[in-house]
Scaffold this active site. Structure first.
Site, PDB file in Angstrom:
ATOM      1  N   GLU A   1      -6.815  -0.449  15.492  1.00 52.90           N
ATOM      2  CA  GLU A   1      -7.409  -1.394  14.545  1.00 52.90           C
ATOM      3  C   GLU A   1      -6.409  -2.479  14.161  1.00 52.90           C
ATOM      4  O   GLU A   1      -5.255  -2.194  13.838  1.00 52.90           O
ATOM      5  CB  GLU A   1      -7.865  -0.661  13.289  1.00 52.90           C
ATOM      6  CG  GLU A   1      -8.467  -1.596  12.244  1.00 52.90           C
ATOM      7  CD  GLU A   1      -8.564  -0.968  10.865  1.00 52.90           C
ATOM      8  OE1 GLU A   1      -8.597  -1.728   9.882  1.00 52.90           O
ATOM      9  OE2 GLU A   1      -8.572   0.276  10.779  1.00 52.90           O
TER      10      GLU A   1
ATOM     11  N   ARG B   1       2.007   1.200  10.344  1.00 48.54           N
ATOM     12  CA  ARG B   1       1.583   1.562   8.982  1.00 48.54           C
ATOM     13  C   ARG B   1       2.778   1.433   8.038  1.00 48.54           C
ATOM     14  O   ARG B   1       3.667   2.278   8.023  1.00 48.54           O
ATOM     15  CB  ARG B   1       1.034   2.988   8.973  1.00 48.54           C
ATOM     16  CG  ARG B   1       0.149   3.317   7.783  1.00 48.54           C
ATOM     17  CD  ARG B   1      -0.432   4.718   7.909  1.00 48.54           C
ATOM     18  NE  ARG B   1      -1.292   4.845   9.052  1.00 48.54           N
ATOM     19  CZ  ARG B   1      -2.580   4.528   9.090  1.00 48.54           C
ATOM     20  NH1 ARG B   1      -3.159   4.059   8.003  1.00 48.54           N
ATOM     21  NH2 ARG B   1      -3.294   4.674  10.182  1.00 48.54           N
TER      22      ARG B   1
ATOM     23  N   ARG C   1       0.835  -1.202   0.000  1.00 52.66           N
ATOM     24  CA  ARG C   1       0.000   0.000   0.000  1.00 52.66           C
ATOM     25  C   ARG C   1       0.867   1.248   0.000  1.00 52.66           C
ATOM     26  O   ARG C   1       1.835   1.343   0.752  1.00 52.66           O
ATOM     27  CB  ARG C   1      -0.921   0.008   1.217  1.00 52.66           C
ATOM     28  CG  ARG C   1      -1.886  -1.172   1.231  1.00 52.66           C
ATOM     29  CD  ARG C   1      -2.873  -1.130   2.357  1.00 52.66           C
ATOM     30  NE  ARG C   1      -3.678  -2.345   2.379  1.00 52.66           N
ATOM     31  CZ  ARG C   1      -4.619  -2.617   3.282  1.00 52.66           C
ATOM     32  NH1 ARG C   1      -4.861  -1.743   4.249  1.00 52.66           N
ATOM     33  NH2 ARG C   1      -5.301  -3.739   3.213  1.00 52.66           N
TER      34      ARG C   1
ATOM     35  N   ARG D   1       0.729  -5.944  12.616  1.00 48.81           N
ATOM     36  CA  ARG D   1       0.075  -5.304  13.759  1.00 48.81           C
ATOM     37  C   ARG D   1      -0.098  -6.291  14.912  1.00 48.81           C
ATOM     38  O   ARG D   1      -0.052  -5.899  16.078  1.00 48.81           O
ATOM     39  CB  ARG D   1      -1.266  -4.703  13.338  1.00 48.81           C
ATOM     40  CG  ARG D   1      -1.106  -3.517  12.412  1.00 48.81           C
ATOM     41  CD  ARG D   1      -2.346  -2.671  12.315  1.00 48.81           C
ATOM     42  NE  ARG D   1      -2.116  -1.499  11.461  1.00 48.81           N
ATOM     43  CZ  ARG D   1      -2.920  -0.450  11.385  1.00 48.81           C
ATOM     44  NH1 ARG D   1      -4.029  -0.424  12.125  1.00 48.81           N
ATOM     45  NH2 ARG D   1      -2.646   0.564  10.591  1.00 48.81           N
TER      46      ARG D   1
ATOM     47  N   SER E   1     -10.455  -5.613   9.964  1.00 47.30           N
ATOM     48  CA  SER E   1     -11.693  -5.032   9.464  1.00 47.30           C
ATOM     49  C   SER E   1     -12.417  -6.132   8.698  1.00 47.30           C
ATOM     50  O   SER E   1     -11.840  -6.741   7.798  1.00 47.30           O
ATOM     51  CB  SER E   1     -11.390  -3.840   8.555  1.00 47.30           C
ATOM     52  OG  SER E   1     -12.553  -3.114   8.258  1.00 47.30           O
TER      53      SER E   1
END
Length: 425
Positions: A347, A275, A260, A390, A350
């Protein structure tokens, strides 16, 4: 992708759904494009019909020795043939304009999705586990993990910011997490799959990354895209297919690298592994009938929660509000894991039900049992089960010790080759 027929039938309801997303009304504009498309199609069909009628009448006129009538009809057919390419081009352009407009509009939230413009409108539904009480000041992983084998400096030297090199025991723990998650989700009935990491435009369009989110993707020199999540590859395995209802639901899982650009995250989470441009993730995807999809959503979130519970990581489940959901989702749960170093939940997964939104873009259908002619669009669901990086951060921070070491959670011990603790160099 939305069904223009449904918008035609209930334009007010469509605009109300957009309003919940914080978007302006668009039904009137879409219906105008639809009217233009239908008008050009009608004109084209009328021309084709008249051409066929006139062609047939030429023979009849000749049989009656009506040369003047035959010549007039032949001139009319010739004029129609000349006009036809322009009509076909007008129909093509009108159809493209409508498809482009529809492709840019996100999915509509279902009724139970709470209102809200951003994450402040999300609703906590569940909390599991008690955050550990430390007898020393809990640190963020970026402040102590270098001594354990987490190397951002070398990664920056060879790749730039938002990359990491994991060495030795840290690399082993990262691998153990991915293998544990994959084994666990396969045991939950998701078929282990090893999909491509590069896909074509059509695949990215099918799951909703294109055209809207091109800036957050990496593209190869030959026009392929590096996947931002295995959702893209796995979901597109059913594109342009007609499945038997008896084969549904299909459940798949994959452990892949994800890529990403993080184009919209400048200044956010610049320290540590939260991130990254490249990270590993175990993805879950389900292909279901409309009647199955709600149950599949609950099944998928439970599968993701099971990883956190097995690792003893406190978390909470959030139902996302309409303004915080992803582009393709109609309902989304987020799992947020407790990070002691930040003293807050972040988070880590999801899990979304997309309804038939992606299926329409992919032309993915199923044939209901007993129906030999009709087909319906499938429903697609996807979720993280979990993001490996994460989860690594969460393990490091929740299991950190005063001497800088990290205890390995019991669930990972079979994957660690006898190592039960990461120790500082």
């Amino acid at each position: 992708m939305h069904d223009i027929g449904l918008i035609r039938n209930d334009p007010a309801g469509f605009d109300a759904g957009l309003a919940r997303r914080g978007l302006p009304a668009q039904a009137a504009e879409l219906l105008a494009l639809d009217e233009r498309r239908r008008g050009t199609t009608t004109a084209l069909q009328a021309g084709q019909t008249r051409r066929n009628e006139a062609s047939k009448a030429i023979g009849q006129a000749k049989a009656k020795r009506d040369e003047d009538g035959a010549q007039a009809l032949m001139a009319e057919v010739a004029a129609i043939k000349v006009a036809m390419p322009a009509l076909e081009e007008a129909e093509r352009r009108a159809g493209e304009a409508l498809e482009t407009a529809l492709a840019a509009i996100p999915n509509l939230p279902v009724e139970e999705v709470p209102p809200g413009a951003d994450e402040s409108g999300n609703v906590e539904q569940k909390r599991w586990g008690e955050p550990r009480r430390f007898d020393f000041a809990a640190a963020e992983h970026a402040d102590f993990a270098a001594a354990l084998g987490m190397d951002f400096e070398s990664a920056a030297m060879i790749s730039g910011a938002r990359f990491v090199v994991l060495r030795g025991q840290m690399a082993r723990l990262n691998r153990a997490l991915g293998q544990f998650m994959l084994d666990r989700q396969a045991g939950n009935g998701y078929v282990e799959t090893a999909p491509p990491l590069m896909v074509r435009d059509e695949a990215m369009f099918g799951t909703g990354q294109l055209p809207k989110f091109a800036d957050d993707l990496f593209r190869t020199t030959d026009g392929r895209w590096l996947i931002p999540t295995a959702e893209v590859s796995l979901t597109n395995l059913v594109r342009e297919s007609i499945l038997d209802e008896a084969a549904l639901p299909l459940r798949m899982t994959a452990l892949t690298p994800c890529f990403r650009a993080e184009a919209g995250s400048a200044g956010r989470d610049t320290r540590g592994m939260i991130r990254q441009h490249q990270f590993d993730k175990v993805e879950l995807v389900a292909i279901a009938t409309p009647d199955q999809s709600d149950a599949e959503h609950e099944r998928m979130i439970a599968a993701a929660e099971g990883i956190l519970e097995a690792l003893g990581l406190p978390y909470r489940r959030m139902l996302l509000c309409a303004g915080d959901m992803g582009f393709a989702a109609r309902k989304t749960y987020d799992l947020e894991v407790w990070l002691p170093g930040q003293a807050r939940y972040r988070e880590i997964s999801s899990v979304s039900n997309c309804g038939d939104f992606q299926a329409r873009r992919m032309q993915a259908r199923y044939r209901p049992a007993g129906d030999t002619k009709g087909t319906r669009f499938v429903h697609t669901l996807n979720g993280s089960g979990l993001a490996v990086g994460r989860t690594l951060v969460a393990v490091l921070e929740n299991y950190q010790q005063a001497d800088g070491s990290v205890i390995v959670p019991d669930a990972l011990l079979p994957y660690m080759g006898g190592m039960d603790r990461l120790t500082p160099a």
